[in-house]
Enzyme design. Structure first.
Site, mmCIF file in Angstrom:
data_model
loop_
_atom_site.group_PDB
_atom_site.id
_atom_site.type_symbol
_atom_site.label_atom_id
_atom_site.label_comp_id
_atom_site.label_asym_id
_atom_site.label_seq_id
_atom_site.Cartn_x
_atom_site.Cartn_y
_atom_site.Cartn_z
ATOM 1 N N TYR A 61 0.854 -1.194 0.000
ATOM 2 C CA TYR A 61 0.000 0.000 0.000
ATOM 3 C C TYR A 61 0.886 1.238 0.000
ATOM 4 O O TYR A 61 1.724 1.423 0.889
ATOM 5 C CB TYR A 61 -0.879 -0.036 1.245
ATOM 6 N N TYR A 107 -5.426 5.232 -7.669
ATOM 7 C CA TYR A 107 -5.643 5.105 -6.231
ATOM 8 C C TYR A 107 -7.082 4.699 -5.969
ATOM 9 O O TYR A 107 -7.991 5.514 -6.023
ATOM 10 C CB TYR A 107 -5.334 6.443 -5.548
#
Lengths: 404, 146
Positions: free
Chosen positions: A306, A357
Protein backbone atom coordinates in the site's frame (compact mmCIF):
# COMPACT_ATOMS: atom_id res chain seq x y z
CA UNK A 1 -8.17 -23.85 13.25
CA UNK A 2 -6.87 -21.18 10.89
CA UNK A 3 -8.03 -19.75 7.60
CA UNK A 4 -5.01 -21.12 5.77
CA UNK A 5 -5.83 -22.27 2.25
CA UNK A 6 -9.51 -22.83 3.06
CA UNK A 7 -10.78 -20.11 0.71
CA UNK A 8 -9.85 -18.70 -2.66
CA UNK A 9 -10.37 -15.59 -4.72
CA UNK A 10 -12.18 -16.67 -7.85
CA UNK A 11 -13.31 -13.46 -9.48
CA UNK A 12 -11.99 -9.97 -10.09
CA UNK A 13 -13.87 -7.10 -11.70
CA UNK A 14 -13.30 -3.42 -12.11
CA UNK A 15 -14.33 -0.25 -13.84
CA UNK A 16 -11.78 1.78 -15.72
CA UNK A 17 -9.70 4.16 -13.60
CA UNK A 18 -10.23 7.91 -13.89
CA UNK A 19 -8.45 10.98 -12.63
CA UNK A 20 -10.23 12.54 -9.64
CA UNK A 21 -13.80 13.55 -10.42
CA UNK A 22 -13.76 12.41 -14.04
CA UNK A 23 -15.98 9.37 -13.49
CA UNK A 24 -19.10 11.60 -13.37
CA UNK A 25 -21.93 10.84 -14.36
CA UNK A 26 -21.09 7.47 -12.85
CA UNK A 27 -21.66 7.29 -9.08
CA UNK A 28 -19.96 5.28 -6.37
CA UNK A 29 -23.04 3.02 -6.40
CA UNK A 30 -23.08 2.53 -10.18
CA UNK A 31 -19.35 1.80 -10.23
CA UNK A 32 -19.68 -0.66 -7.33
CA UNK A 33 -22.40 -2.55 -9.23
CA UNK A 34 -20.30 -2.66 -12.40
CA UNK A 35 -17.27 -4.01 -10.54
CA UNK A 36 -19.25 -6.60 -8.57
CA UNK A 37 -21.07 -7.92 -11.65
CA UNK A 38 -17.78 -8.10 -13.56
CA UNK A 39 -16.15 -10.00 -10.70
CA UNK A 40 -19.05 -12.44 -10.47
CA UNK A 41 -18.97 -12.96 -14.24
CA UNK A 42 -15.20 -13.51 -14.10
CA UNK A 43 -15.86 -16.31 -11.61
CA UNK A 44 -18.80 -17.78 -13.52
CA UNK A 45 -21.25 -16.74 -10.80
CA UNK A 46 -24.32 -14.50 -10.77
CA UNK A 47 -25.77 -11.84 -8.49
CA UNK A 48 -28.32 -14.40 -7.29
CA UNK A 49 -25.50 -16.39 -5.70
CA UNK A 50 -23.80 -13.47 -3.98
CA UNK A 51 -24.54 -13.65 -0.25
CA UNK A 52 -21.80 -11.81 1.61
CA UNK A 53 -20.10 -8.44 1.89
CA UNK A 54 -16.70 -8.20 3.63
CA UNK A 55 -15.62 -4.60 3.26
CA UNK A 56 -13.44 -1.84 4.75
CA UNK A 57 -13.34 1.93 4.84
CA UNK A 58 -17.15 2.19 4.38
CA UNK A 59 -16.71 1.30 0.72
CA UNK A 60 -20.39 0.68 0.06
CA UNK A 61 -23.69 0.13 1.78
CA UNK A 62 -24.49 -3.58 1.31
CA UNK A 63 -28.19 -2.82 1.90
CA UNK A 64 -28.27 -0.54 -1.12
CA UNK A 65 -26.08 -2.68 -3.37
CA UNK A 66 -28.02 -5.81 -2.40
CA UNK A 67 -31.32 -4.24 -3.35
CA UNK A 68 -30.07 -2.68 -6.59
CA UNK A 69 -28.53 -5.97 -7.76
CA UNK A 70 -31.49 -8.07 -6.62
CA UNK A 71 -29.41 -10.31 -4.38
CA UNK A 72 -31.60 -13.16 -3.08
CA UNK A 73 -30.38 -13.14 0.51
CA UNK A 74 -27.55 -11.35 2.24
CA UNK A 75 -26.16 -13.64 4.93
CA UNK A 76 -23.11 -11.66 5.96
CA UNK A 77 -22.44 -7.92 5.89
CA UNK A 78 -19.46 -6.75 7.90
CA UNK A 79 -16.69 -4.23 7.67
CA UNK A 80 -13.24 -3.77 9.12
CA UNK A 81 -13.15 -0.49 11.01
CA UNK A 82 -11.10 2.59 10.11
CA UNK A 83 -9.91 3.28 6.58
CA UNK A 84 -7.64 1.96 3.84
CA UNK A 85 -5.67 -0.09 6.36
CA UNK A 86 -8.34 -2.75 5.99
CA UNK A 87 -8.05 -3.34 2.23
CA UNK A 88 -5.97 -6.53 2.36
CA UNK A 89 -7.64 -7.57 5.61
CA UNK A 90 -11.10 -7.52 4.04
CA UNK A 91 -10.02 -10.72 2.25
CA UNK A 92 -9.38 -12.32 5.64
CA UNK A 93 -12.80 -11.11 6.77
CA UNK A 94 -14.35 -12.78 3.71
CA UNK A 95 -12.44 -15.98 4.47
CA UNK A 96 -13.62 -15.88 8.10
CA UNK A 97 -17.24 -15.55 6.99
CA UNK A 98 -16.91 -18.54 4.67
CA UNK A 99 -14.89 -20.83 6.96
CA UNK A 100 -17.35 -20.19 9.79
CA UNK A 101 -20.23 -21.17 7.52
CA UNK A 102 -21.95 -17.79 7.53
CA UNK A 103 -21.76 -17.09 3.80
CA UNK A 104 -20.61 -18.77 0.58
CA UNK A 105 -19.97 -16.12 -2.07
CA UNK A 106 -18.45 -13.03 -0.54
CA UNK A 107 -17.47 -9.78 -2.21
CA UNK A 108 -14.80 -7.35 -1.02
CA UNK A 109 -14.68 -4.05 -2.84
CA UNK A 110 -13.82 -0.40 -3.04
CA UNK A 111 -15.66 2.21 -5.00
CA UNK A 112 -14.36 5.74 -4.96
CA UNK A 113 -15.34 9.00 -6.57
CA UNK A 114 -13.46 12.07 -5.42
CA UNK A 115 -15.56 14.68 -7.17
CA UNK A 116 -16.96 16.45 -4.10
CA UNK A 117 -15.21 14.52 -1.36
CA UNK A 118 -11.40 14.58 -1.32
CA UNK A 119 -9.73 12.16 1.04
CA UNK A 120 -6.57 14.20 1.45
CA UNK A 121 -8.56 17.22 2.49
CA UNK A 122 -10.70 15.62 5.15
CA UNK A 123 -9.22 17.72 7.91
CA UNK A 124 -9.31 20.99 6.02
CA UNK A 125 -12.84 21.15 4.67
CA UNK A 126 -14.05 24.60 3.79
CA UNK A 127 -17.53 24.14 5.18
CA UNK A 128 -17.72 25.22 8.81
CA UNK A 129 -18.75 22.29 10.99
CA UNK A 130 -21.90 22.50 13.06
CA UNK A 131 -21.33 24.02 16.46
CA UNK A 132 -19.81 21.56 18.87
CA UNK A 133 -19.57 18.86 16.23
CA UNK A 134 -16.62 17.15 14.62
CA UNK A 135 -14.95 18.17 11.41
CA UNK A 136 -12.30 20.63 10.56
CA UNK A 137 -10.42 22.47 13.28
CA UNK A 138 -10.12 25.27 10.72
CA UNK A 139 -13.84 25.73 10.32
CA UNK A 140 -15.72 28.52 12.04
CA UNK A 141 -17.78 26.32 14.34
CA UNK A 142 -17.01 24.23 17.36
CA UNK A 143 -14.53 21.38 17.62
CA UNK A 144 -14.37 18.35 19.89
CA UNK A 145 -12.52 19.11 23.16
CA UNK A 146 -9.61 16.79 22.34
CA UNK A 147 -9.15 18.41 18.94
CA UNK A 148 -8.40 21.79 20.49
CA UNK A 149 -4.96 20.48 21.46
CA UNK A 150 -3.88 20.20 17.83
CA UNK A 151 -6.22 22.57 16.00
CA UNK A 152 -3.65 25.34 15.64
CA UNK A 153 -0.61 23.13 15.02
CA UNK A 154 -0.82 23.51 11.26
CA UNK A 155 -0.70 19.72 10.86
CA UNK A 156 -3.87 19.01 8.96
CA UNK A 157 -3.43 16.53 6.16
CA UNK A 158 -2.35 12.92 5.71
CA UNK A 159 0.74 14.17 3.87
CA UNK A 160 1.82 16.17 6.90
CA UNK A 161 1.37 13.12 9.09
CA UNK A 162 3.48 10.85 6.94
CA UNK A 163 6.11 13.56 6.64
CA UNK A 164 6.57 13.33 10.42
CA UNK A 165 7.09 9.56 10.33
CA UNK A 166 9.47 9.88 7.40
CA UNK A 167 11.51 12.66 8.95
CA UNK A 168 12.01 10.53 12.05
CA UNK A 169 13.01 7.52 9.92
CA UNK A 170 15.58 9.68 8.13
CA UNK A 171 16.89 10.93 11.47
CA UNK A 172 17.27 7.45 12.95
CA UNK A 173 18.51 5.49 9.95
CA UNK A 174 19.95 7.91 7.41
CA UNK A 175 17.16 7.31 4.91
CA UNK A 176 17.40 9.78 2.03
CA UNK A 177 15.09 11.38 -0.50
CA UNK A 178 16.99 9.45 -3.18
CA UNK A 179 15.52 6.25 -1.72
CA UNK A 180 12.01 7.62 -1.99
CA UNK A 181 12.77 8.79 -5.53
CA UNK A 182 13.78 5.26 -6.51
CA UNK A 183 10.42 3.94 -5.27
CA UNK A 184 8.51 6.51 -7.32
CA UNK A 185 10.69 5.92 -10.41
CA UNK A 186 10.45 2.13 -10.13
CA UNK A 187 6.67 2.22 -9.87
CA UNK A 188 6.38 4.68 -12.75
CA UNK A 189 8.48 2.36 -14.91
CA UNK A 190 6.03 -0.44 -14.06
CA UNK A 191 2.99 1.76 -14.72
CA UNK A 192 4.19 2.89 -18.14
CA UNK A 193 3.73 -0.62 -19.50
CA UNK A 194 0.05 -0.78 -18.52
CA UNK A 195 -2.93 0.73 -20.34
CA UNK A 196 -4.80 1.11 -17.03
CA UNK A 197 -2.25 3.57 -15.64
CA UNK A 198 -3.12 7.22 -15.21
CA UNK A 199 0.50 8.38 -15.05
CA UNK A 200 2.41 7.11 -18.06
CA UNK A 201 5.17 9.68 -18.60
CA UNK A 202 8.68 8.42 -17.82
CA UNK A 203 10.06 9.74 -14.53
CA UNK A 204 13.71 10.63 -13.98
CA UNK A 205 15.69 11.44 -10.87
CA UNK A 206 16.01 15.06 -12.07
CA UNK A 207 12.27 15.40 -12.46
CA UNK A 208 11.73 13.97 -9.01
CA UNK A 209 14.09 16.47 -7.43
CA UNK A 210 12.58 19.33 -9.44
CA UNK A 211 9.04 18.59 -8.29
CA UNK A 212 7.74 20.82 -5.54
CA UNK A 213 8.00 19.94 -1.89
CA UNK A 214 4.58 19.77 -0.28
CA UNK A 215 5.76 19.23 3.28
CA UNK A 216 9.36 18.27 4.08
CA UNK A 217 10.66 15.77 3.19
CA UNK A 218 7.87 14.75 0.80
CA UNK A 219 7.43 16.17 -2.68
CA UNK A 220 4.47 15.90 -5.04
CA UNK A 221 5.80 12.64 -6.52
CA UNK A 222 5.87 10.97 -3.10
CA UNK A 223 2.12 11.41 -2.86
CA UNK A 224 -0.54 9.15 -4.27
CA UNK A 225 -2.64 10.62 -7.00
CA UNK A 226 -6.39 11.08 -6.47
CA UNK A 227 -8.56 8.94 -8.68
CA UNK A 228 -11.97 7.38 -9.24
CA UNK A 229 -13.02 3.82 -9.95
CA UNK A 230 -14.21 0.58 -8.42
CA UNK A 231 -12.72 -2.89 -7.99
CA UNK A 232 -14.40 -5.97 -6.54
CA UNK A 233 -13.12 -9.47 -5.79
CA UNK A 234 -15.13 -12.60 -5.01
CA UNK A 235 -14.01 -15.13 -2.41
CA UNK A 236 -15.49 -18.64 -2.00
CA UNK A 237 -14.43 -21.86 -0.24
CA UNK A 238 -11.47 -23.73 -1.71
CA UNK A 239 -13.85 -26.61 -2.37
CA UNK A 240 -16.28 -24.48 -4.36
CA UNK A 241 -13.43 -22.77 -6.20
CA UNK A 242 -12.50 -26.01 -7.96
CA UNK A 243 -15.64 -25.91 -10.11
CA UNK A 244 -15.44 -22.27 -11.17
CA UNK A 245 -14.07 -20.61 -14.29
CA UNK A 246 -10.74 -19.28 -13.02
CA UNK A 247 -7.66 -20.82 -11.55
CA UNK A 248 -8.19 -20.29 -7.78
CA UNK A 249 -5.95 -17.90 -5.87
CA UNK A 250 -5.84 -19.24 -2.32
CA UNK A 251 -5.78 -17.10 0.81
CA UNK A 252 -2.80 -18.53 2.71
CA UNK A 253 -2.80 -16.13 5.61
CA UNK A 254 -4.39 -12.86 6.57
CA UNK A 255 -4.14 -10.58 9.59
CA UNK A 256 -5.38 -7.18 10.58
CA UNK A 257 -4.82 -4.98 13.62
CA UNK A 258 -1.58 -3.64 15.06
CA UNK A 259 -0.07 -2.55 18.36
CA UNK A 260 -2.74 -0.98 20.57
CA UNK A 261 -0.68 2.12 21.09
CA UNK A 262 -0.23 2.61 17.36
CA UNK A 263 -3.89 3.53 17.74
CA UNK A 264 -5.07 6.15 15.34
CA UNK A 265 -1.35 6.98 15.12
CA UNK A 266 -1.32 9.33 12.22
CA UNK A 267 -3.72 12.26 11.73
CA UNK A 268 -4.20 13.14 15.39
CA UNK A 269 -2.41 10.85 17.81
CA UNK A 270 1.37 10.47 17.34
CA UNK A 271 1.84 8.89 20.78
CA UNK A 272 3.31 5.65 19.44
CA UNK A 273 6.19 4.30 21.53
CA UNK A 274 9.64 5.22 20.29
CA UNK A 275 10.53 1.72 19.05
CA UNK A 276 7.90 1.81 16.34
CA UNK A 277 7.13 5.47 15.69
CA UNK A 278 9.21 5.46 12.50
CA UNK A 279 7.54 2.41 11.04
CA UNK A 280 4.53 1.40 9.00
CA UNK A 281 2.77 -0.04 12.06
CA UNK A 282 2.60 -3.41 10.29
CA UNK A 283 5.13 -5.48 12.28
CA UNK A 284 2.70 -7.49 14.45
CA UNK A 285 0.35 -8.00 11.51
CA UNK A 286 3.21 -9.31 9.37
CA UNK A 287 4.22 -11.77 12.07
CA UNK A 288 0.72 -13.21 12.48
CA UNK A 289 0.14 -13.34 8.74
CA UNK A 290 3.38 -15.26 8.07
CA UNK A 291 2.65 -17.63 10.97
CA UNK A 292 -0.78 -18.45 9.63
CA UNK A 293 0.57 -19.01 6.12
CA UNK A 294 3.57 -21.02 7.32
CA UNK A 295 5.96 -19.11 5.06
CA UNK A 296 8.34 -16.18 5.42
CA UNK A 297 9.40 -13.13 3.43
CA UNK A 298 11.90 -15.14 1.39
CA UNK A 299 9.02 -17.17 -0.02
CA UNK A 300 7.19 -14.14 -1.39
CA UNK A 301 7.56 -13.63 -5.15
CA UNK A 302 5.86 -10.28 -5.57
CA UNK A 303 4.87 -7.60 -3.02
CA UNK A 304 1.94 -5.26 -3.52
CA UNK A 305 2.54 -2.72 -0.76
CA UNK A 306 0.00 0.00 0.00
CA UNK A 307 1.63 3.19 -1.20
CA UNK A 308 -0.38 6.32 -0.47
CA UNK A 309 3.04 7.82 0.30
CA UNK A 310 6.34 6.47 -1.04
CA UNK A 311 8.13 6.24 2.34
CA UNK A 312 5.49 3.80 3.53
CA UNK A 313 6.71 1.33 0.90
CA UNK A 314 10.19 1.60 2.40
CA UNK A 315 8.95 1.10 5.96
CA UNK A 316 6.78 -1.88 4.96
CA UNK A 317 9.81 -3.53 3.31
CA UNK A 318 11.33 -3.44 6.80
CA UNK A 319 8.21 -4.40 8.73
CA UNK A 320 7.43 -7.35 6.44
CA UNK A 321 10.97 -8.66 6.91
CA UNK A 322 12.38 -8.18 3.42
CA UNK A 323 15.25 -6.32 5.08
CA UNK A 324 16.22 -5.42 8.67
CA UNK A 325 14.62 -2.43 10.41
CA UNK A 326 16.38 0.73 9.28
CA UNK A 327 17.85 -0.90 6.16
CA UNK A 328 15.02 -0.03 3.78
CA UNK A 329 17.01 2.69 2.03
CA UNK A 330 20.01 0.50 1.36
CA UNK A 331 17.74 -2.37 0.29
CA UNK A 332 16.22 -0.09 -2.32
CA UNK A 333 19.65 1.23 -3.38
CA UNK A 334 20.68 -2.36 -4.09
CA UNK A 335 17.92 -2.65 -6.68
CA UNK A 336 15.82 -5.20 -4.80
CA UNK A 337 12.40 -3.72 -5.55
CA UNK A 338 12.68 -3.43 -9.33
CA UNK A 339 10.65 -5.58 -11.67
CA UNK A 340 13.76 -6.12 -13.77
CA UNK A 341 16.32 -7.99 -11.69
CA UNK A 342 14.88 -7.23 -8.26
CA UNK A 343 14.86 -9.86 -5.51
CA UNK A 344 11.29 -8.86 -4.58
CA UNK A 345 9.47 -6.90 -7.29
CA UNK A 346 7.28 -4.29 -5.61
CA UNK A 347 4.07 -2.75 -6.95
CA UNK A 348 4.37 -4.22 -10.41
CA UNK A 349 1.09 -2.49 -11.32
CA UNK A 350 2.47 0.98 -10.65
CA UNK A 351 0.64 1.33 -7.36
CA UNK A 352 -1.20 4.31 -6.00
CA UNK A 353 1.71 6.51 -7.01
CA UNK A 354 1.41 5.87 -10.75
CA UNK A 355 -1.41 3.55 -11.78
CA UNK A 356 -4.49 4.64 -9.79
CA UNK A 357 -5.64 5.10 -6.23
CA UNK A 358 -8.61 2.91 -5.38
CA UNK A 359 -7.67 2.62 -1.69
CA UNK A 360 -5.69 -0.60 -1.92
CA UNK A 361 -7.84 -2.64 -4.26
CA UNK A 362 -5.59 -2.19 -7.29
CA UNK A 363 -3.00 -4.07 -5.22
CA UNK A 364 -5.43 -6.93 -4.57
CA UNK A 365 -6.31 -7.10 -8.27
CA UNK A 366 -2.63 -7.16 -9.26
CA UNK A 367 -1.83 -9.89 -6.73
CA UNK A 368 -4.57 -12.08 -8.19
CA UNK A 369 -3.48 -11.41 -11.77
CA UNK A 370 0.17 -12.13 -10.94
CA UNK A 371 -0.80 -15.52 -9.48
CA UNK A 372 -3.09 -16.34 -12.39
CA UNK A 373 -0.20 -15.52 -14.71
CA UNK A 374 -2.25 -12.82 -16.43
CA UNK A 375 -0.56 -9.70 -15.05
CA UNK A 376 -0.34 -6.92 -17.62
CA UNK A 377 3.08 -5.52 -18.42
CA UNK A 378 5.12 -6.87 -15.53
CA UNK A 379 4.29 -10.54 -14.97
CA UNK A 380 6.72 -12.02 -12.45
CA UNK A 381 7.77 -15.35 -13.95
CA UNK A 382 6.25 -18.33 -12.15
CA UNK A 383 4.94 -16.18 -9.31
CA UNK A 384 3.52 -18.51 -6.67
CA UNK A 385 3.08 -16.32 -3.60
CA UNK A 386 2.03 -12.67 -3.46
CA UNK A 387 1.88 -10.30 -0.50
CA UNK A 388 -0.76 -7.58 -0.48
CA UNK A 389 -1.07 -4.97 2.27
CA UNK A 390 -3.44 -2.25 3.47
CA UNK A 391 -2.38 0.86 5.38
CA UNK A 392 -0.18 2.31 7.03
CA UNK A 393 -3.02 4.17 8.67
CA UNK A 394 -4.97 4.18 11.87
CA UNK A 395 -5.63 0.62 13.07
CA UNK A 396 -6.40 -1.84 11.75
CA UNK A 397 -3.69 -2.18 9.15
CA UNK A 398 -3.57 -5.48 7.33
CA UNK A 399 -1.63 -7.96 5.26
CA UNK A 400 -2.66 -11.00 3.25
CA UNK A 401 -0.64 -13.72 1.56
CA UNK A 402 -2.09 -15.25 -1.57
CA UNK A 403 -0.84 -18.27 -3.53
CA UNK A 404 -1.74 -19.88 -6.79
CA UNK B 1 -8.17 36.19 10.04
CA UNK B 2 -6.49 38.26 7.37
CA UNK B 3 -3.47 39.29 9.43
CA UNK B 4 -1.39 36.32 8.36
CA UNK B 5 2.20 36.09 9.48
CA UNK B 6 4.65 33.89 7.65
CA UNK B 7 5.58 30.86 9.73
CA UNK B 8 2.72 31.31 12.20
CA UNK B 9 -0.35 29.13 11.75
CA UNK B 10 -3.57 31.18 11.97
CA UNK B 11 -6.04 30.33 14.71
CA UNK B 12 -9.57 30.02 13.39
CA UNK B 13 -11.60 29.39 16.50
CA UNK B 14 -11.90 31.75 19.46
CA UNK B 15 -12.60 29.13 22.09
CA UNK B 16 -11.13 25.73 22.96
CA UNK B 17 -14.62 24.19 23.25
CA UNK B 18 -13.39 22.65 26.49
CA UNK B 19 -15.31 20.13 28.53
CA UNK B 20 -14.95 19.42 32.25
CA UNK B 21 -11.91 17.28 31.58
CA UNK B 22 -9.93 19.72 29.42
CA UNK B 23 -10.98 23.02 31.05
CA UNK B 24 -8.13 23.03 33.63
CA UNK B 25 -5.58 22.85 30.82
CA UNK B 26 -7.01 25.93 29.10
CA UNK B 27 -7.44 27.80 32.37
CA UNK B 28 -3.74 27.26 33.07
CA UNK B 29 -2.71 28.49 29.63
CA UNK B 30 -4.29 31.85 30.49
CA UNK B 31 -1.69 32.14 33.24
CA UNK B 32 1.15 30.98 30.99
CA UNK B 33 1.32 27.54 32.53
CA UNK B 34 1.60 24.28 30.57
CA UNK B 35 -0.17 21.49 32.44
CA UNK B 36 -0.52 17.76 31.94
CA UNK B 37 -2.60 15.06 33.57
CA UNK B 38 -0.61 12.54 35.56
CA UNK B 39 -1.84 9.12 36.65
CA UNK B 40 -2.26 9.02 40.45
CA UNK B 41 -1.15 5.39 40.54
CA UNK B 42 1.82 5.04 38.21
CA UNK B 43 2.71 8.68 37.47
CA UNK B 44 2.40 8.28 33.70
CA UNK B 45 1.61 11.58 31.97
CA UNK B 46 -1.31 11.52 29.54
CA UNK B 47 -1.84 14.54 27.29
CA UNK B 48 -4.32 15.31 25.81
CA UNK B 49 -6.30 13.84 28.72
CA UNK B 50 -7.87 10.40 28.22
CA UNK B 51 -10.38 8.42 30.29
CA UNK B 52 -7.77 5.86 31.36
CA UNK B 53 -4.03 5.57 31.93
CA UNK B 54 -2.63 3.46 29.06
CA UNK B 55 0.01 2.04 31.41
CA UNK B 56 -2.10 0.87 34.39
CA UNK B 57 -5.70 1.53 33.26
CA UNK B 58 -6.35 3.77 36.28
CA UNK B 59 -9.03 6.43 35.80
CA UNK B 60 -7.73 8.93 38.38
CA UNK B 61 -5.45 11.74 37.27
CA UNK B 62 -4.07 14.92 38.78
CA UNK B 63 -3.11 18.06 36.89
CA UNK B 64 0.57 18.96 37.24
CA UNK B 65 2.54 21.88 35.87
CA UNK B 66 5.31 21.13 33.37
CA UNK B 67 8.43 23.25 32.82
CA UNK B 68 7.14 24.32 29.39
CA UNK B 69 10.27 23.13 27.61
CA UNK B 70 10.80 20.16 25.36
CA UNK B 71 12.48 18.55 22.37
CA UNK B 72 11.48 18.33 18.72
CA UNK B 73 10.66 14.63 18.23
CA UNK B 74 9.77 15.04 14.57
CA UNK B 75 8.70 17.90 12.35
CA UNK B 76 7.80 18.97 8.87
CA UNK B 77 8.08 22.24 7.02
CA UNK B 78 4.80 22.84 5.24
CA UNK B 79 5.44 24.60 1.92
CA UNK B 80 2.16 24.08 0.09
CA UNK B 81 -0.79 26.14 1.40
CA UNK B 82 -3.85 23.99 2.06
CA UNK B 83 -6.13 26.84 3.05
CA UNK B 84 -7.11 30.03 1.22
CA UNK B 85 -4.74 32.83 2.15
CA UNK B 86 -2.13 30.51 3.58
CA UNK B 87 0.29 31.37 0.78
CA UNK B 88 1.16 34.19 3.19
CA UNK B 89 1.80 31.66 5.97
CA UNK B 90 3.96 29.02 4.26
CA UNK B 91 6.57 27.90 4.79
CA UNK B 92 5.88 27.10 8.38
CA UNK B 93 7.30 24.47 10.73
CA UNK B 94 5.10 22.12 12.69
CA UNK B 95 6.03 19.09 14.66
CA UNK B 96 5.71 16.69 17.54
CA UNK B 97 7.19 17.94 20.81
CA UNK B 98 8.24 15.68 23.66
CA UNK B 99 7.69 17.67 26.83
CA UNK B 100 10.26 17.88 29.61
CA UNK B 101 8.89 16.49 32.86
CA UNK B 102 6.99 13.71 31.04
CA UNK B 103 7.91 10.25 29.81
CA UNK B 104 7.51 11.37 26.17
CA UNK B 105 5.15 9.06 24.24
CA UNK B 106 1.63 9.42 25.60
CA UNK B 107 2.08 13.09 26.41
CA UNK B 108 3.48 14.50 23.18
CA UNK B 109 1.93 17.61 21.70
CA UNK B 110 1.57 18.72 18.10
CA UNK B 111 2.51 22.32 17.61
CA UNK B 112 3.55 25.08 15.28
CA UNK B 113 7.24 25.89 15.78
CA UNK B 114 7.85 29.63 15.40
CA UNK B 115 10.66 32.18 15.57
CA UNK B 116 13.00 29.72 13.93
CA UNK B 117 14.79 29.31 10.60
CA UNK B 118 12.67 26.57 9.04
CA UNK B 119 15.62 25.51 6.91
CA UNK B 120 17.73 24.85 9.99
CA UNK B 121 15.54 23.24 12.63
CA UNK B 122 16.31 19.62 13.41
CA UNK B 123 14.96 16.69 15.39
CA UNK B 124 16.41 16.92 18.90
CA UNK B 125 16.40 20.72 19.01
CA UNK B 126 15.38 22.16 22.39
CA UNK B 127 12.26 24.31 22.37
CA UNK B 128 10.14 26.26 24.84
CA UNK B 129 6.46 27.10 24.84
CA UNK B 130 5.28 30.39 23.28
CA UNK B 131 1.77 31.60 24.09
CA UNK B 132 -0.71 33.56 22.02
CA UNK B 133 -3.80 34.89 23.74
CA UNK B 134 -6.66 34.55 21.26
CA UNK B 135 -9.62 35.44 23.49
CA UNK B 136 -10.59 35.59 27.16
CA UNK B 137 -11.13 31.83 27.11
CA UNK B 138 -8.47 30.67 24.67
CA UNK B 139 -4.70 30.96 24.69
CA UNK B 140 -2.87 28.71 22.24
CA UNK B 141 0.54 27.14 22.64
CA UNK B 142 3.28 27.17 20.07
CA UNK B 143 6.96 26.38 20.55
CA UNK B 144 10.12 28.33 19.71
CA UNK B 145 13.84 27.59 20.01
CA UNK B 146 14.88 27.49 23.68
Amino acid sequence: MTLKDKTAIVGVGSTQYWKRGQSVPETELSMACTAILAALDDAGLTAKELDGFAIYSSSCDPATVGSVLGVDEIRFAATLTSGGGGSAGSLGLAAAAIVSGQAEVVVSLMTLQQAKRRLGGTQVGDAPPASGGGGSPYGAGGIPPGMAFMAHSGLMSPGHSFSLLTQRHMHLYGTKREHLAKIAISQRANAIKRPTSIRKEPLTMDEYFNSRIISDPLCLLDYTMESDGAIAVITVSAERAKDLKQKPVYIMGSANGGMGRWGSAIFSYFQMPDEYFASSGHRPVAKRMYEMAGVGPKDVDVALLYDHFSPMVLMQLEDYGFCPIGEGGRFIDDGNIYYEGGSIPVNTHGGHLSEAYIIGMTHVREAVEQLRGTAVGNQVKDAEIALVTGGPAGLPVSGTLLRR
Amino acid sequence: MNNFTRGVTPVAQKDPYADDVTQPFWDATQKGKLMSTKCTKCATHVLPPQPRCFNCQNDKFEWVELPGTGTIYSFTVVRHPLRPGWDAVVPFAAGIIELDGTQGAGARVQANIINCDVEKIRIGDKVKVAWEKVSDTYTVFRFEPA
